[in-house]
Motif scaffolding. Sequence first.
Motif, mmCIF file in Angstrom:
data_model
loop_
_atom_site.group_PDB
_atom_site.id
_atom_site.type_symbol
_atom_site.label_atom_id
_atom_site.label_comp_id
_atom_site.label_asym_id
_atom_site.label_seq_id
_atom_site.Cartn_x
_atom_site.Cartn_y
_atom_site.Cartn_z
ATOM 1 N N HIS A 239 39.622 40.517 43.116
ATOM 2 C CA HIS A 239 39.526 38.970 43.328
ATOM 3 C C HIS A 239 39.324 38.188 41.775
ATOM 4 C CE1 HIS A 239 37.777 35.341 45.585
ATOM 5 N NE2 HIS A 239 38.754 34.914 44.910
ATOM 6 N N HIS B 17 40.771 34.754 39.229
ATOM 7 C CA HIS B 17 41.815 33.732 39.098
ATOM 8 C C HIS B 17 41.891 33.630 37.390
ATOM 9 C CE1 HIS B 17 41.341 32.484 43.030
ATOM 10 N NE2 HIS B 17 39.922 32.663 42.894
ATOM 11 N N LYS C 246 48.203 34.563 49.328
ATOM 12 C CA LYS C 246 46.996 34.057 49.374
ATOM 13 C C LYS C 246 47.090 32.742 50.129
ATOM 14 C CE LYS C 246 42.466 33.299 48.519
ATOM 15 N NZ LYS C 246 42.043 32.972 47.158
ATOM 16 N N HIS D 61 35.540 35.651 51.320
ATOM 17 C CA HIS D 61 34.311 34.865 51.373
ATOM 18 C C HIS D 61 33.699 35.150 52.571
ATOM 19 C CE1 HIS D 61 35.233 32.834 47.511
ATOM 20 N NE2 HIS D 61 36.368 32.357 48.038
ATOM 21 N N ASP E 109 35.386 36.999 42.155
ATOM 22 C CA ASP E 109 35.903 35.874 42.154
ATOM 23 C C ASP E 109 36.090 35.129 40.743
ATOM 24 O OD1 ASP E 109 37.315 33.373 43.125
ATOM 25 O OD2 ASP E 109 35.605 32.696 44.339
#
Length: 410
Positions: free
Chosen positions: A60, A62, A172, A233, A318
Amino acid sequence: MRFWRAARVANGRLDGWLPDHAVAVEAGRIRDVIPGHQAPAEETVDLGDVSLLPGLVEAHSHVPCPPRVDAFDLITQEAPERGLMRAAAAVGTALRSGVTTMRDLGARNEAAFAIREAIADGVIAGPRLLVAGSPITRTNDHCWFWGGEADTAEEVAALARRQVEAGADVIKVMASGGNFTPSSSPRSLQYPVEVLAGIVATASGAGIEVAAHAHAAAGVRAAVEAGVRHLIHCSWLAEDPDGGLDYDPQLAERIADEGIWVNPTIGLGLLASEARERGDAPPRRNPSMRGSGPTREQRMEIVRDMHARGVRFTSGLDMGMAYADFNRAPAEAWAFVEQVGLSPWEAIRLMTIRTAEALSLSHDIGSIAKGKRADLAAFPNDPAEHIRQLDTPTHVIQDGNRIVSPATPA
Ligand SMILES: [Zn+2]
């Protein structure tokens, strides 16, 4: 043939060490694991007193997102080239920290696919990258700025097809709102079950899976009903702000029974709370988040209960959110050991073979076994004794090539 010798090599089951062993590598693949003294000296690199593990698998990230509290302002205002440059640096940071495979769960298509191809072509260094590209979200809702806004069932279906045609490895979708985007409410459901099911059908037709961001309990429920395989999450926020959390143990049981993977992103909270203790600025509060969020202990109680019911977890920090820098993937493992009660070996399996399985790559990566890719990471001392040793690696080897050694600090 080259032999990588270490004082401790993880066994094939990832539940103990083989003392003084060597991993034989040829053409980027593991050919054998043998006692250290049997490795021919002229072909052997002795890594010394280190613990050799399979390369870490991070599920995970970004990649264009800076791990800063003001990231939202920056990425919604800057020129896209700047984000692309940042992404190129981020994947290098991740690789040097021992992550040899990574799944990016949201970025502009232009950035995500360019970075994936640049790594595959050897233009830049980075983990083997799977990408979602633009996450599907409602207009002006969670992560709208990544170019995946769709409101009606038709728009969503068209966008899912666009992502498949663009070559996404995973789709996603924002099943609920999120914290990062000030105009988005984490307690609110974004799409009904039928719309999510349509995305799942499009994805499975193309042989890929769907990962659903879900802070709201209603988002978790809708995603499960729709056949989503990855819950991101999974925070169980009640729709009513006074209701706090709306945890449903029966639904957790179903998540376990159906083998749905959950990435609870508990390392992110750990890093943020340690940052607060250091006196760093806290992550910004989302003005659209109604009521106060759960305490860390409430959240952990639920993750512990899900674990007890047999829910399967993946890694996934994340990366790119505040304090979740691209070299901190193991913080997810720290949180699982220190706050959920996993043993260090269980957490090591979560960071390697388990997440490889979740990404449908366990035939190729995730353990030190004959035939698998020679992706390895060596750590000082013994991370199976102290999980926080799983931090800065002494050596990283990708496809049999040395990326990091003590002469090239990460
Ligand atoms: Zn995320």
